[in-house]
Design an enzyme around this catalytic site. Structure first.
Site, mmCIF file in Angstrom:
data_model
loop_
_atom_site.group_PDB
_atom_site.id
_atom_site.type_symbol
_atom_site.label_atom_id
_atom_site.label_comp_id
_atom_site.label_asym_id
_atom_site.label_seq_id
_atom_site.Cartn_x
_atom_site.Cartn_y
_atom_site.Cartn_z
ATOM 1 N N ASN A 91 0.852 -1.200 0.000
ATOM 2 C CA ASN A 91 0.000 0.000 0.000
ATOM 3 C C ASN A 91 0.881 1.240 0.000
ATOM 4 O O ASN A 91 2.106 1.135 -0.051
ATOM 5 C CB ASN A 91 -0.963 -0.022 1.200
ATOM 6 C CG ASN A 91 -0.192 -0.082 2.506
ATOM 7 O OD1 ASN A 91 0.533 0.822 2.849
ATOM 8 N ND2 ASN A 91 -0.349 -1.199 3.232
ATOM 9 N N PHE A 98 -4.231 3.007 14.977
ATOM 10 C CA PHE A 98 -4.614 3.989 13.973
ATOM 11 C C PHE A 98 -5.783 3.417 13.200
ATOM 12 O O PHE A 98 -5.982 2.202 13.165
ATOM 13 C CB PHE A 98 -3.448 4.273 13.020
ATOM 14 C CG PHE A 98 -2.568 5.399 13.479
ATOM 15 C CD1 PHE A 98 -1.661 5.204 14.512
ATOM 16 C CD2 PHE A 98 -2.641 6.657 12.895
ATOM 17 C CE1 PHE A 98 -0.848 6.241 14.954
ATOM 18 C CE2 PHE A 98 -1.836 7.697 13.319
ATOM 19 C CZ PHE A 98 -0.937 7.493 14.348
HETATM 20 O O1 PMT Z 1 2.961 6.086 6.582
HETATM 21 P P1 PMT Z 1 2.345 7.394 6.152
HETATM 22 O O2 PMT Z 1 2.500 7.654 4.668
HETATM 23 O O3 PMT Z 1 2.815 8.544 7.004
HETATM 24 O O4 PMT Z 1 0.763 7.260 6.359
HETATM 25 C C1 PMT Z 1 0.249 7.179 7.658
HETATM 26 C C2 PMT Z 1 -0.916 6.164 7.760
HETATM 27 C C3 PMT Z 1 -2.103 6.678 6.981
HETATM 28 C C4 PMT Z 1 -0.465 4.784 7.211
HETATM 29 C C5 PMT Z 1 -1.220 6.010 9.294
HETATM 30 O O5 PMT Z 1 -1.543 7.249 9.798
HETATM 31 C C6 PMT Z 1 -2.337 4.988 9.529
HETATM 32 O O6 PMT Z 1 -3.494 5.310 9.478
HETATM 33 N N1 PMT Z 1 -1.949 3.731 9.863
HETATM 34 C C7 PMT Z 1 -2.865 2.627 10.042
HETATM 35 C C8 PMT Z 1 -3.264 2.064 8.735
HETATM 36 C C9 PMT Z 1 -4.147 0.857 8.878
HETATM 37 O O7 PMT Z 1 -3.710 -0.232 8.636
HETATM 38 O O8 PMT Z 1 -5.347 1.107 9.286
HETATM 39 P P2 PMT Z 1 -6.497 -0.018 9.502
HETATM 40 O O9 PMT Z 1 -7.696 0.762 9.813
HETATM 41 O O10 PMT Z 1 -6.496 -0.951 8.327
HETATM 42 O O11 PMT Z 1 -5.986 -0.818 10.766
HETATM 43 C C10 PMT Z 1 -6.336 -0.457 12.092
HETATM 44 C C11 PMT Z 1 -5.191 -0.743 13.030
HETATM 45 O O12 PMT Z 1 -4.924 -2.153 13.063
HETATM 46 C C12 PMT Z 1 -3.887 -0.073 12.659
HETATM 47 O O13 PMT Z 1 -3.281 0.406 13.842
HETATM 48 C C13 PMT Z 1 -3.064 -1.193 12.049
HETATM 49 O O14 PMT Z 1 -1.652 -1.019 12.302
HETATM 50 C C14 PMT Z 1 -3.584 -2.421 12.783
HETATM 51 N N2 PMT Z 1 -3.541 -3.671 11.988
HETATM 52 C C15 PMT Z 1 -4.281 -3.780 10.852
HETATM 53 C C16 PMT Z 1 -4.279 -4.965 10.144
HETATM 54 C C17 PMT Z 1 -3.503 -6.045 10.614
HETATM 55 N N3 PMT Z 1 -3.465 -7.178 9.970
HETATM 56 N N4 PMT Z 1 -2.787 -5.909 11.746
HETATM 57 C C18 PMT Z 1 -2.809 -4.735 12.434
HETATM 58 O O15 PMT Z 1 -2.123 -4.605 13.471
#
Ligand code: PMT
Length: 397
Positions: free
Chosen positions: A212, A324
């Protein structure tokens, strides 16, 4: 360049060493970061670089001589010592280290260092045999005991023709250490902070992967902010193109499974975990051994990756767990759902559809929602400032 040293007063002492020419670049970088820089040169330093160069770059008078016509309203070496927020000696020769360690104050630089009450950083540079000399080692150990800070030289080929440890450390390391000492709030001293950053890359075959757009900027900013505030920081990073802030333990990973393994190996120790990484929810069910050849249409079967944050939430005890949430619609509803289902202390929701938020930008626009339901919307600001707001909330908790 960032303006992270805005308003910070840095005294730079330059001593006689071929690396004196590199101090010009250090002063230039400190200036670009917003610092007010005043340079003091020893007599030997002036054999290598002229004061005019430092004066032009620092835009301040360069002090060379203890007895040059003074401003009688102040004792100059004392006022210089109390003017500075941080004192950097760059390059620091065996001579200046030895003088300070022995309590000798016989020129402007050594008297000012002696009078300084602020952090004094020596960026050492000298011949490798000099650096290994037990007298120099002992002087450094003595000064460290008294709270002076040292930036070790790098290994490499030296101007004198030898190869070894003696080259001035790299510019980023030096400016990072200045920034660390200039940042006064050390409210995370003694705390361990674990941060994840960047994307994951899920292999399809030896040449292709699913990933991504995460640049890692948000996570790297969080790691830096925690380091500035005194924490011991571990950063688990997907493949990105950013240099981490100095003295952070970085573990590089590619896939979500590798990130899961690295996070679970270090998470028990952490007081605060910030999961800024954009982890792939799915990976190819099978990785092809050889490059997949063109045929007609094709599809790739995917399987679920572990949800790292979910696992951390299940075993969380006395930690602060920050997630996040990245969405393109229904941001707050989705964030609230993740906050509860993943057992988080709070979640930082960023809306990818807004200009200045999300992937790749230096700024972000977020809403922080905590487990008590309190919502705080934060207007567009730098990812570093947002990182500090996140850490403020962790400290409050
Ligand atoms: O890296 P940059 O270009 O500065 O951009 C920042 C960002 C947009 C990537 C960052 O601010 C952000 O939002 N990160 C989380 C992205 C994400 O995966 O969001 P999600 O809504 O899909 O996941 C929710 C949370 O679960 C996140 O904390 C993620 O790290 C975690 N996760 C998700 C999937 C997975 N399989 N394992 C996880 O731990």
């Amino acid at each position: 360049m960032d303006k992270t040293l805005n308003g910070i007063k840095v005294a730079v002492g330059v001593t006689g060493c071929i690396a004196a020419y590199k101090a010009v670049e250090v002063v230039s970088r400190l200036k670009k970061k917003g610092a007010d820089v005043r340079v003091v040169m020893t007599k030997s330093a002036r054999e290598f670089v002229g004061p005019l160069t430092f004066g032009t770059i620092s835009k301040n008078k360069v002090i060379c001589d203890m007895f040059e016509l003074p401003d009688y309203s102040e004792v100059e070496h004392i006022s210089m010592a109390s003017w500075a927020d941080v004192f950097l000696v760059c390059p620091a020769t065996a001579n200046i280290i030895g003088k300070v360690a022995s309590g000798i104050a016989d020129d402007f630089l050594s008297t000012t260092i002696m009078a300084a009450k602020v952090p004094v950083i020596f960026a050492a540079a000298m011949n490798n045999n000099m650096y290994d000399n037990p007298i120099v080692r002992e002087n450094i150990a003595k000064l460290k005991k008294y709270g002076y800070c040292f930036i070790d030289p790098d290994e490499g080929s030296l101007a004198c023709g030898t190869v070894g440890k003696g080259r001035l450390a790299d510019y980023d390391k030096i400016t990072d250490v200045v920034e660390y000492h200039a940042y006064k709030n050390k409210d995370l001293l003694g705390k361990k902070v674990l941060v994840t950053a960047g994307p994951t890359a899920e292999k399809i075959d030896p040449v292709r992967f699913i990933s991504n757009h995460s640049s890692g900027k948000m996570g790297y900013a969080a790691a830096k902010a925690a380091k500035l505030r005194g924490a011991q920081v571990t950063l688990i990073s997907g493949p990105v193109n950013i240099k981490p802030f100095t003295d952070i333990d970085v573990i590089y990973v590619n896939s979500a499974q590798e990130m899961y393994d690295a996070v679970t190996a270090s998470s028990d120790d952490a007081d605060i975990i910030i999961k800024a990484a954009a982890v792939a929810d799915y990976k190819p069910l099978n990785i092809a051994e050889h490059k997949i050849k063109k045929t007609g249409d094709m599809s790739i079967a995917l399987t679920r990756n572990p949800d790292i944050l979910n696992e951390l939430g299940k075993k969380k005890q006395n930690q602060i767990l920050v997630g996040f949430c990245m969405e393109t619609k229904d941001l707050i509803a989705n964030a609230e759902k993740k906050l509860k289902s993943k057992n988080l202390d709070f979640i930082v929701a960023n809306d990818l559809s807004r200009e200045g938020a999300g992937f790749k930008t230096d700024t972000n626009i977020v809403t922080i929602i905590d487990k008590k339901g309190q919502k705080t919307s934060i207007d567009m600001m730098s990812k570093e400032d947002i990182a500090h707001i996140i850490l403020d909330k962790c400290v409050q908790m």
